[in-house]
Design an enzyme around this catalytic site. Structure first.
Site, short mmCIF file in Angstrom:
data_model
loop_
_atom_site.label_atom_id
_atom_site.label_comp_id
_atom_site.label_asym_id
_atom_site.label_seq_id
_atom_site.Cartn_x
_atom_site.Cartn_y
_atom_site.Cartn_z
N HIS A 56 0.84 -1.21 0.00
CA HIS A 56 0.00 0.00 0.00
C HIS A 56 0.86 1.25 0.00
O HIS A 56 2.07 1.17 0.14
CB HIS A 56 -1.02 -0.03 1.15
CG HIS A 56 -0.44 0.08 2.52
ND1 HIS A 56 0.37 -0.86 3.09
CD2 HIS A 56 -0.60 1.05 3.48
CE1 HIS A 56 0.69 -0.50 4.32
NE2 HIS A 56 0.13 0.66 4.58
N HIS A 58 1.38 3.93 1.90
CA HIS A 58 1.95 4.68 3.02
C HIS A 58 3.47 4.70 2.98
O HIS A 58 4.11 3.70 2.64
CB HIS A 58 1.47 4.10 4.36
CG HIS A 58 0.04 4.43 4.66
ND1 HIS A 58 -0.74 3.68 5.49
CD2 HIS A 58 -0.74 5.46 4.21
CE1 HIS A 58 -1.96 4.23 5.55
NE2 HIS A 58 -1.98 5.29 4.79
N ASP A 60 5.80 4.55 5.12
CA ASP A 60 6.60 3.58 5.88
C ASP A 60 6.63 2.21 5.20
O ASP A 60 7.24 1.27 5.72
CB ASP A 60 6.12 3.48 7.34
CG ASP A 60 4.69 2.97 7.47
OD1 ASP A 60 3.81 3.47 6.74
OD2 ASP A 60 4.45 2.07 8.30
N HIS A 61 5.99 2.08 4.04
CA HIS A 61 6.05 0.83 3.26
C HIS A 61 6.69 1.03 1.89
O HIS A 61 7.02 0.05 1.23
CB HIS A 61 4.65 0.23 3.12
CG HIS A 61 4.05 -0.13 4.45
ND1 HIS A 61 4.00 -1.42 4.91
CD2 HIS A 61 3.55 0.66 5.44
CE1 HIS A 61 3.47 -1.42 6.14
NE2 HIS A 61 3.19 -0.17 6.48
N HIS A 114 -7.66 -0.49 5.57
CA HIS A 114 -6.63 0.43 6.07
C HIS A 114 -6.44 1.55 5.04
O HIS A 114 -6.47 2.73 5.37
CB HIS A 114 -5.34 -0.36 6.28
CG HIS A 114 -4.16 0.44 6.73
ND1 HIS A 114 -4.09 1.08 7.94
CD2 HIS A 114 -2.96 0.68 6.12
CE1 HIS A 114 -2.91 1.69 8.05
NE2 HIS A 114 -2.22 1.47 6.96
N ASP A 133 -0.61 -3.71 6.25
CA ASP A 133 -1.35 -3.20 7.42
C ASP A 133 -2.84 -3.53 7.31
O ASP A 133 -3.69 -2.79 7.79
CB ASP A 133 -1.18 -1.67 7.55
CG ASP A 133 0.26 -1.27 7.84
OD1 ASP A 133 1.10 -2.16 8.12
OD2 ASP A 133 0.56 -0.06 7.78
N HIS A 171 4.20 -4.68 10.76
CA HIS A 171 4.72 -3.99 11.95
C HIS A 171 4.89 -4.93 13.15
O HIS A 171 4.14 -5.89 13.30
CB HIS A 171 3.77 -2.87 12.39
CG HIS A 171 3.73 -1.71 11.46
ND1 HIS A 171 4.53 -0.61 11.60
CD2 HIS A 171 2.97 -1.48 10.36
CE1 HIS A 171 4.28 0.25 10.64
NE2 HIS A 171 3.33 -0.24 9.86
FE FE Z 1 2.44 0.85 8.19
ZN ZN Z 2 -0.03 1.75 6.50
#
Ligand code: FE
Ligand code: ZN
Length: 255
Positions: A56, A58, A60-61, A114, A133, A171
């Site tokens: 996805h 975001h 942090d990915h 999400h 996520d 995570h």
């Molecule tokens: Fe994340």
């Molecule tokens: Zn995420």
């Protein structure tokens, strides 16, 4: 031969995963939180990365995706729905599409909730599912873009995979997720055992991800939103699973 799975801690509490086929040498990455630790593992093993699969949009990915692609020549694959907000993709994926890692074919599953364009990758021979996520270890992602109904559909789809599938999620949130689980899923013996095992792992600095789907089915309250005990414990004995999930998610957001 199953694909070799390497779990790579990144940033504060993110995970990336490498899949390596020892026969062909083919290697794929799932999610790219940070280029440095991922490139280090590729170098250590002398693996050539052929593709980066993104769950996805975001940051942090995906933040390391372009640097890793530039350093390795790997192709970037991600959801067609989110192509406009993902790094430049070489292949746009839809539900039911396939990805190839060595001799194994993985299946793309849309798992909205999400985010709207969230996808998962299921490798049925190796028995891995990469959930980002969506379904997480002991919990699920926050509903930033989707509805509880969408997330319940997603979790139901993932719950139907073979129970011996390893859930590779994004995570290290297991300990806090299970603390919440214990507050809504009373008298669950499997959950009590999992909490003990998790705190032992955390103390040793051992990742609690991936986790077995069978364990998630027994202990993850969001997967258990259709369970009468969970529904009753939050005072919603006759509510639909999506409504129970919605109430659980709201409680978790404030937990
Ligand atoms: Fe994340
Ligand atoms: Zn995420």
């Amino acid at each position: 031969m199953p694909l070799l799975l390497t779990t790579i801690p990144c940033l504060k509490d993110n995970y990336a995963f490498l899949l390596h086929d020892s026969d062909s040498g083919d290697t794929a990455l799932v999610d790219a939180p940070d280029a440095t630790p991922i490139l280090a593992i590729l170098r250590e093993n002398s693996w050539n990365l052929s593709q980066i699969l993104l769950t996805h949009h975001h940051s942090d990915h995906v933040a390391g995706a372009e640097d890793i692609a530039a350093a390795t020549g790997a192709r970037l694959l991600g959801a067609a729905t989110d192509a406009h907000r993902l790094p430049q993709l070489q292949a746009q994926l839809k539900d039911g599409d396939t990805v190839q890692v060595g001799s194994e074919t993985g299946k793309v599953m849309t798992v909205p909730g999400h985010t709207i364009g969230h996808i998962a990758f299921h490798f049925p021979i190796s028995k891995y599912v990469f959930t980002g996520d969506s379904l997480m270890s002991g919990g699920c992602g926050r509903l930033f873009e989707g509805t509880p109904k969408l997330m319940w559909g997603t979790l139901s789809k993932l719950a139907a995979l073979p129970p011996d599938t390893l859930v590779c999620s994004g995570h290290e949130y297991t300990a806090s997720n299970l603390l919440f689980a214990a507050s809504v899923d009373l008298d669950n013996e499997a959950l009590v055992e999992r909490i003990e095992a998790t705190s032992a792992a955390v103390q040793k600095g051992v990742p609690t991800v991936p986790s077995l789907l069978s364990l998630e089915l027994a202990t993850n309250p969001f997967l258990r939103a259709a369970n009468p005990t969970v529904a009753a414990s939050i005072g919603m004995p006759n509510a639909s699973p999506a409504d129970v999930l919605s109430a659980l998610r709201k409680r978790k957001d404030k937990f």
